[in-house]
Structures are given as structure tokens and as C-alpha cells.
Design a protein around this motif. Structure first.
Motif, PDB file in Angstrom:
ATOM      1  N   SER A  91       0.817  -1.217   0.000  1.00 11.52           N
ATOM      2  CA  SER A  91       0.000   0.000   0.000  1.00 11.52           C
ATOM      3  C   SER A  91       0.847   1.262   0.000  1.00 11.52           C
ATOM      4  CB  SER A  91      -0.922  -0.003   1.228  1.00 11.52           C
ATOM      5  OG  SER A  91      -0.153  -0.065   2.424  1.00 11.52           O
ATOM      6  N   TYR A  92       2.045   1.152   0.529  1.00 13.69           N
ATOM      7  CA  TYR A  92       2.911   2.330   0.625  1.00 13.69           C
ATOM      8  C   TYR A  92       3.894   2.413  -0.547  1.00 13.69           C
ATOM      9  CZ  TYR A  92       5.471  -1.523   2.811  1.00 13.69           C
ATOM     10  OH  TYR A  92       6.033  -2.738   3.087  1.00 13.69           O
ATOM     11  N   ALA A  93       3.751   1.548  -1.557  1.00 19.90           N
ATOM     12  CA  ALA A  93       4.672   1.521  -2.685  1.00 19.90           C
ATOM     13  C   ALA A  93       4.023   2.138  -3.913  1.00 19.90           C
ATOM     14  CB  ALA A  93       5.103   0.099  -2.985  1.00 19.90           C
ATOM     15  N   SER A  94       4.879   2.664  -4.817  1.00 21.98           N
ATOM     16  CA  SER A  94       4.398   3.293  -6.042  1.00 21.98           C
ATOM     17  C   SER A  94       4.779   2.426  -7.232  1.00 21.98           C
ATOM     18  CB  SER A  94       5.036   4.683  -6.223  1.00 21.98           C
ATOM     19  OG  SER A  94       4.720   5.514  -5.122  1.00 21.98           O
ATOM     20  N   PRO A  95       3.882   2.268  -8.177  1.00 21.76           N
ATOM     21  CA  PRO A  95       4.179   1.431  -9.338  1.00 21.76           C
ATOM     22  C   PRO A  95       5.237   2.079 -10.233  1.00 21.76           C
ATOM     23  CG  PRO A  95       2.063   2.517  -9.612  1.00 21.76           C
ATOM     24  CD  PRO A  95       2.509   2.812  -8.221  1.00 21.76           C
ATOM     25  N   LEU A  96       6.070   1.260 -10.841  1.00 24.00           N
ATOM     26  CA  LEU A  96       7.122   1.739 -11.732  1.00 24.00           C
ATOM     27  C   LEU A  96       7.228   0.762 -12.883  1.00 24.00           C
ATOM     28  CD1 LEU A  96       9.453   3.723 -12.287  1.00 24.00           C
ATOM     29  CD2 LEU A  96      10.923   2.231 -10.918  1.00 24.00           C
ATOM     30  N   ASN A  97       7.051   1.293 -14.096  1.00 21.71           N
ATOM     31  CA  ASN A  97       7.093   0.436 -15.273  1.00 21.71           C
ATOM     32  C   ASN A  97       8.514   0.377 -15.814  1.00 21.71           C
ATOM     33  OD1 ASN A  97       6.947   0.007 -18.394  1.00 21.71           O
ATOM     34  ND2 ASN A  97       4.971  -0.713 -17.616  1.00 21.71           N
ATOM     35  N   ILE A  98       9.036  -0.820 -15.929  1.00 22.21           N
ATOM     36  CA  ILE A  98      10.380  -1.026 -16.469  1.00 22.21           C
ATOM     37  C   ILE A  98      10.278  -2.137 -17.517  1.00 22.21           C
ATOM     38  CG2 ILE A  98      12.759  -1.679 -15.971  1.00 22.21           C
ATOM     39  CD1 ILE A  98      12.345  -0.763 -13.112  1.00 22.21           C
ATOM     40  N   GLY A  99      10.569  -1.806 -18.757  1.00 25.19           N
ATOM     41  CA  GLY A  99      10.565  -2.801 -19.831  1.00 25.19           C
ATOM     42  C   GLY A  99       9.221  -3.463 -20.031  1.00 25.19           C
ATOM     43  N   GLY A 100       8.151  -2.726 -19.792  1.00 24.20           N
ATOM     44  CA  GLY A 100       6.811  -3.269 -19.998  1.00 24.20           C
ATOM     45  C   GLY A 100       6.270  -4.047 -18.813  1.00 24.20           C
ATOM     46  N   HIS A 101       7.005  -4.108 -17.715  1.00 29.55           N
ATOM     47  CA  HIS A 101       6.542  -4.790 -16.519  1.00 29.55           C
ATOM     48  C   HIS A 101       6.411  -3.774 -15.387  1.00 29.55           C
ATOM     49  CE1 HIS A 101       7.033  -8.849 -18.171  1.00 29.55           C
ATOM     50  NE2 HIS A 101       8.154  -8.391 -18.737  1.00 29.55           N
ATOM     51  N   THR A 102       5.453  -4.056 -14.500  1.00 31.55           N
ATOM     52  CA  THR A 102       5.217  -3.142 -13.388  1.00 31.55           C
ATOM     53  C   THR A 102       5.871  -3.689 -12.129  1.00 31.55           C
ATOM     54  OG1 THR A 102       3.115  -2.398 -14.330  1.00 31.55           O
ATOM     55  CG2 THR A 102       3.474  -1.995 -11.975  1.00 31.55           C
ATOM     56  N   TYR A 103       6.657  -2.821 -11.510  1.00 30.22           N
ATOM     57  CA  TYR A 103       7.305  -3.127 -10.237  1.00 30.22           C
ATOM     58  C   TYR A 103       6.895  -2.034  -9.265  1.00 30.22           C
ATOM     59  CZ  TYR A 103      10.064  -5.929 -13.480  1.00 30.22           C
ATOM     60  OH  TYR A 103      10.438  -6.806 -14.466  1.00 30.22           O
ATOM     61  N   TYR A 104       7.370  -2.122  -8.022  1.00 33.32           N
ATOM     62  CA  TYR A 104       6.898  -1.185  -7.010  1.00 33.32           C
ATOM     63  C   TYR A 104       8.084  -0.626  -6.228  1.00 33.32           C
ATOM     64  CZ  TYR A 104       2.485  -3.176  -8.331  1.00 33.32           C
ATOM     65  OH  TYR A 104       1.397  -3.586  -9.069  1.00 33.32           O
ATOM     66  N   SER A 105       8.113   0.705  -6.184  1.00 34.38           N
ATOM     67  CA  SER A 105       9.214   1.413  -5.522  1.00 34.38           C
ATOM     68  C   SER A 105       8.694   2.113  -4.285  1.00 34.38           C
ATOM     69  CB  SER A 105       9.824   2.448  -6.486  1.00 34.38           C
ATOM     70  OG  SER A 105      10.767   3.243  -5.841  1.00 34.38           O
ATOM     71  N   SER A 106       9.529   2.105  -3.230  1.00 30.88           N
ATOM     72  CA  SER A 106       9.087   2.729  -1.991  1.00 30.88           C
ATOM     73  C   SER A 106      10.281   3.199  -1.178  1.00 30.88           C
ATOM     74  CB  SER A 106       8.267   1.747  -1.155  1.00 30.88           C
ATOM     75  OG  SER A 106       7.933   2.351   0.088  1.00 30.88           O
ATOM     76  N   ALA A 107      10.048   4.324  -0.476  1.00 28.19           N
ATOM     77  CA  ALA A 107      11.036   4.829   0.475  1.00 28.19           C
ATOM     78  C   ALA A 107      10.522   4.696   1.895  1.00 28.19           C
ATOM     79  CB  ALA A 107      11.339   6.297   0.169  1.00 28.19           C
ATOM     80  N   ASP A 108       9.402   4.006   2.063  1.00 31.47           N
ATOM     81  CA  ASP A 108       8.795   3.876   3.395  1.00 31.47           C
ATOM     82  C   ASP A 108       9.721   3.121   4.333  1.00 31.47           C
ATOM     83  OD1 ASP A 108       6.889   2.560   5.499  1.00 31.47           O
ATOM     84  OD2 ASP A 108       5.744   4.173   4.530  1.00 31.47           O
ATOM     85  N   THR A 109       9.746   3.539   5.575  1.00 29.19           N
ATOM     86  CA  THR A 109      10.627   2.889   6.556  1.00 29.19           C
ATOM     87  C   THR A 109      10.252   1.429   6.765  1.00 29.19           C
ATOM     88  OG1 THR A 109       9.188   3.708   8.327  1.00 29.19           O
ATOM     89  CG2 THR A 109      11.112   5.042   7.756  1.00 29.19           C
ATOM     90  N   ARG A 110       9.050   1.046   6.372  1.00 28.41           N
ATOM     91  CA  ARG A 110       8.648  -0.355   6.541  1.00 28.41           C
ATOM     92  C   ARG A 110       9.377  -1.257   5.534  1.00 28.41           C
ATOM     93  NH1 ARG A 110       2.237   0.707   6.666  1.00 28.41           N
ATOM     94  NH2 ARG A 110       2.969   2.484   5.444  1.00 28.41           N
ATOM     95  N   VAL A 111       9.997  -0.630   4.521  1.00 21.53           N
ATOM     96  CA  VAL A 111      10.791  -1.420   3.589  1.00 21.53           C
ATOM     97  C   VAL A 111      12.111  -1.815   4.239  1.00 21.53           C
ATOM     98  CG1 VAL A 111      12.011  -1.399   1.385  1.00 21.53           C
ATOM     99  CG2 VAL A 111       9.727  -0.362   1.571  1.00 21.53           C
ATOM    100  N   LEU A 112      12.702  -0.862   4.952  1.00 19.55           N
ATOM    101  CA  LEU A 112      13.976  -1.111   5.631  1.00 19.55           C
ATOM    102  C   LEU A 112      13.711  -1.309   7.115  1.00 19.55           C
ATOM    103  CD1 LEU A 112      16.149   1.605   3.832  1.00 19.55           C
ATOM    104  CD2 LEU A 112      16.065  -0.837   3.354  1.00 19.55           C
TER     105      LEU A 112
END
Length: 463
Positions: A128-149
Motif C-alpha cells: 500500500s505504501y509503494a508506487s508502481p514503476l514500469n520497467i521494460g513493460g513490466h510493473t514493479y513497485y518502488s518505496s522509500a517507506d521505513t517499513r521497507v527497511l
């Protein structure tokens, strides 16, 4: 089976006290084993969840390369190139990537230096705290939320040639990370160059440099422009250099810095770290020895040295030898006059031809240098002054004063000649003719005198 039955039988035969001790020992052993396993798992944490870019991560750069080449998921090269690792960079990553830490505060730290801030990471799962990022036609999710680290996670970081983070990837999951990249600053600020008092063509050198954001100084190299150089690790250290050749030289200092990634910076220099200097070697010459006659008849001469002393050389003194055949006729240690000229008088005792030689002493950088030059050699030939009535004499030959008188030595007639004998006095002639002539002359003179007397008297009476 018999082993198990025998063990049960032994337990039954044990007292209750022994059973308690055995139970405690068993629990302690299990706890110890469990703690060890837990510790091992923590020290070599692996994220094998679906969120991992590389399932279960990697252990070191070589392992990362192997999984990169295997590319089980088929998208590793595309993802990592998007984050700064091109296929051509893989060899460099294996060789130069440095281990760091992605910290909970959103920074990446390598060797105690922050190399990135506001870190984000990429995963495959949609949180929920991640943002979608399209790379090479695929969707991944990027986040700087402290819950990632949730904790400090090891990362391998590759730096570019300027020490800026180029690519970072977490070991636990192979997830790439990026952020605001910290750019190291490093510069050569100034070359300081000052002449050394009392030392000809000698200068002191030092320099100023600045650096930060992970850059540290490695060394500085001074190039003096005359084909010589010197390297030091402390730029404020004063070093001296003496130029021994003439010309205009550009002295410069070049600074080298340690950058993140265990690499050395490119040479750093600029206009403030270079200075021009013109070097003149000392000039000390004896140009010529001039001669002037002070008193020709007394054989007295004046000798003057013409010299050149420049660029650190000064005229000190001179020694004169006035007769090469008589070395006692000398004047040593003659110093310059108020005009900086060396002059000396000398009187010769007799006529002759004399050669005068000199030795001129200069002070050059605190040392005495002596010059003996053929240009500073002279010859004089004093002669006896001409006698009167001799060639060059006064009076000159042919003058009346120089002509011999009659009856004197050299005269005509010569002494002893009959004409030079003393003549006898002749008696007067008293013949009749002579008497008559004498009387007539006397009468005429008397008549003229009488007439003149009467004329003057008549004039006075008439008046």
C-alpha cells in the motif's frame, strides 16, 4: 529397536532427581542449538519472498554475477540497467563494488561516508505504501517507506569515476536501491610560492586543497617546470626548490584524492595552483681593463676595471699584478669605490714594457667566485722623456737655442780658430787727409747746431 527399548528401560530405572537433571540438560541443549540456528539465520539473512528481485538474494559480487547471468526470472538485466548497471559494467561491479549498508534512516553508508540519502528500493509485490514503476513493460513497485527497511540491510555499491554512487543492490533480496546521490567535492585551491631570502633562485612551496562528502586527500605532486618534481602527502608541508637553469618556468601543484569506491581521483589542478617564475642565473664578468696616464714623465698610471655583476652576484674586490716579471709589484684586495668601480694607481720605477693582470672576486650566493680573464689584461710602456734639443725635446732641434754659437763647441768658427782669438786695438791714422776730413766734419756739425739754437731764440723773442 533394541537400542530404543534399552534406553526406555534405563530411563525407568532412573530416580526422579536424575530425571529432572536430565530434563534440564536437554532443554538447555535445545535452547543452545536453537539460539545458534537463529543467530546463523540472522547473520546470513535471505529474503526468499515473492517481493525479491533475486529470490533469496546473493552472497557476494561473484555470486551476484552468476545469478545475473542465469537470469532465472528473465528481467534482471532490464531492471538493473534501469538502475545504472549496464551489462558492460558487470566486470567492474565484481572487481570494485564495495560493501555498505542501507540504513533505516534512508541513507546508504560506505566506509563511514553517506553516499546516498532518501533511499528508495524496488520490489515485485504491491504494498500500500509503494508506487508502481514500469520497467521494460513490466510493473514493479518502488518505496522509500521505513517499513521497507526494517533493519540495516547490507548492499554492494558500485561508484563511477567521480566517486558518485552508480548502482546499489541489497544482498538479501537482490532489490536495487537508489536515492539522492552524494557527490564528493575535492579541489586544488592554491599554490603558494615565496622566494627564500639569501638563497639565489630558491623558492618555498606549499598548497591548499579542499575536500569532503566522502573524498579524502591522497597526495599532492609539485612540478617545478624544470623537469623536476616532488610528492608529499601533506599539502601544508613547506618544501624548497632551487632552480639551476635559466628561463621562464611554470610551477604547478596537482592534487589526488581518495574517492568512494577505493579509487583515485583524476589529477586536479587549476589556474590558482600554477605560477610562472623567471629565473636568471648570476652574471659576473670582467669586461676590460682600461689604462690612463696620470703623469707620463713620472711613469704613473691609473688602472680601472669594467665589470658586470647581476642577478645575485656582487663585485667584491680585485688583485692586480703590475709586472709579470716582478710579482712583488702588486695591489691585492682592492675594493670598489662609492660608484662600485675598482680603480688603482701605480708608479713604475723605470722605463720599460709591463703586462698588467687581474683577478676579480665576486660574491655569488654567499660564495666567492674569482674571474681571471684575458679581457682584463693590459700592457704599458713608459719611456724616458726627450731631452732639450733632441727629437721630441723642448726646445726642439733646429731652434735658435739649439744652434751652436761661434767660438763655442759645435760653432763656426770653432774654439781655437784664429778668428776666435782676442784682436789687438789699432792706433788712429793721423795723416793730413784724415786731419782735414775730421776738421771739416766737426765744422759742419757745429754750424748746424748754432743755426738751430738761433732759430729757437728768435721764435721766443718774437712771441
Amino acid at each position: 529397536m533394541n537400542v530404543f527399548t534399552n534406553a526406555i528401560a534405563r530411563v525407568r530405572r532412573m530416580s526422579s532427581k536424575k530425571l529432572i537433571v536430565a530434563g534440564v540438560f536437554t532443554l538447555a541443549l535445545a535452547a543452545t542449538v536453537g539460539l545458534g540456528l537463529a543467530t546463523k539465520q540472522h547473520s546470513s539473512a535471505q529474503d526468499c519472498s515473492p517481493n525479491s528481485i533475486v529470490k533469496c538474494g546473493y552472497s557476494n559480487p561473484a555470486d551476484f554475477q552468476a545469478k545475473y547471468n542465469a537470469n532465472v526470472t528473465g528481467d534482471l538485466k532490464t531492471i538493473y540497467q534501469y538502475y545504472g548497471l549496464a551489462p558492460s559494467d558487470m566486470t567492474k561491479f565484481v572487481k570494485y563494488a564495495e560493501l555498505g549498508v542501507a540504513k533505516q534512516d534512508g541513507t546508504i553508508v560506505v566506509d563511514g561516508h553517506v553516499v546516498a540519502t532518501n533511499v528508495t528500493s524496488l520490489g515485485r509485490d504491491h504494498f500500500s505504501y509503494a508506487s508502481p514503476l514500469n520497467i521494460g513493460g513490466h510493473t514493479y513497485y518502488s518505496s522509500a517507506d521505513t517499513r521497507v527497511l526494517l533493519s540495516d540491510i547490507p548492499v554492494y555499491v558500485l561508484f563511477d569515476a567521480k566517486g558518485v554512487m552508480q548502482f546499489a543492490v541489497m544482498t538479501e533480496c537482490g532489490n536495487p536501491a537508489t536515492g539522492y546521490k552524494v557527490v564528493p567535492n575535492y579541489n586544488c585551491s592554491e599554490l603558494q610560492m615565496t622566494p627564500v631570502s639569501g638563497k639565489l633562485n630558491t623558492y618555498n612551496f606549499s598548497s591548499k586543497v579542499s575536500y569532503g562528502n566522502g573524498a579524502t586527500l591522497n597526495h599532492v605532486t609539485y612540478d617545478f617546470g624544470d623537469g623536476t618534481s616532488q610528492t608529499v602527502t601533506n599539502p601544508s608541508q613547506v618544501i624548497s626548490h632551487t632552480y639551476t637553469t635559466e628561463g621562464t618556468f611554470t610551477a604547478k601543484v596537482t592534487a589526488y584524492f581518495n574517492l568512494p569506491g577505493a579509487q583515485l581521483s583524476a589529477p586536479v589542478t587549476n589556474g590558482s595552483c600554477a605560477k610562472s617564475v623567471t629565473i636568471h642565473l648570476p652574471v659576473y664578468l670582467c669586461n676590460y681593463l682600461s689604462v690612463a696616464v696620470v703623469d707620463k714623465d713620472k711613469f704613473q698610471y691609473r688602472f680601472t676595471l669594467n665589470t658586470t655583476a647581476q642577478y645575485g652576484a656582487t663585485l667584491q674586490s680585485a688583485d692586480f699584478v703590475f709586472d709579470q716579471n716582478d710579482k712583488t709589484q702588486v695591489a691585492n684586495g682592492v675594493t670598489p669605490n662609492a660608484q662600485g668601480v675598482i680603480t688603482v694607481d701605480h708608479t713604475y720605477a723605470k722605463a720599460g714594457t709591463y703586462q698588467i693582470t687581474t683577478a676579480v672576486h665576486f660574491n655569488v650566493n654567499g660564495k666567492t667566485q674569482t674571474v681571471q680573464s684575458n679581457k682584463c689584461v693590459a700592457t704599458v710602456s713608459p719611456t724616458m722623456p726627450p731631452q732639450p734639443c733632441q727629437p721630441g725635446g723642448t726646445p726642439a732641434p733646429g731652434s735658435p737655442e739649439c744652434s751652436p754659437q761661434p767660438c763655442q763647441p759645435g760653432g763656426t768658427p770653432a774654439p781655437g780658430s784664429p778668428e776666435c782669438s782676442t784682436p789687438s786695438t789699432p792706433l788712429p791714422n793721423t795723416g793730413a787727409g784724415n786731419v782735414i776730413g775730421l776738421f771739416a766734419g766737426t765744422t759742419i756739425v757745429a754750424a748746424v747746431a748754432h743755426r738751430l739754437f738761433r732759430s729757437r731764440r728768435l721764435a721766443r723773442e718774437t712771441a
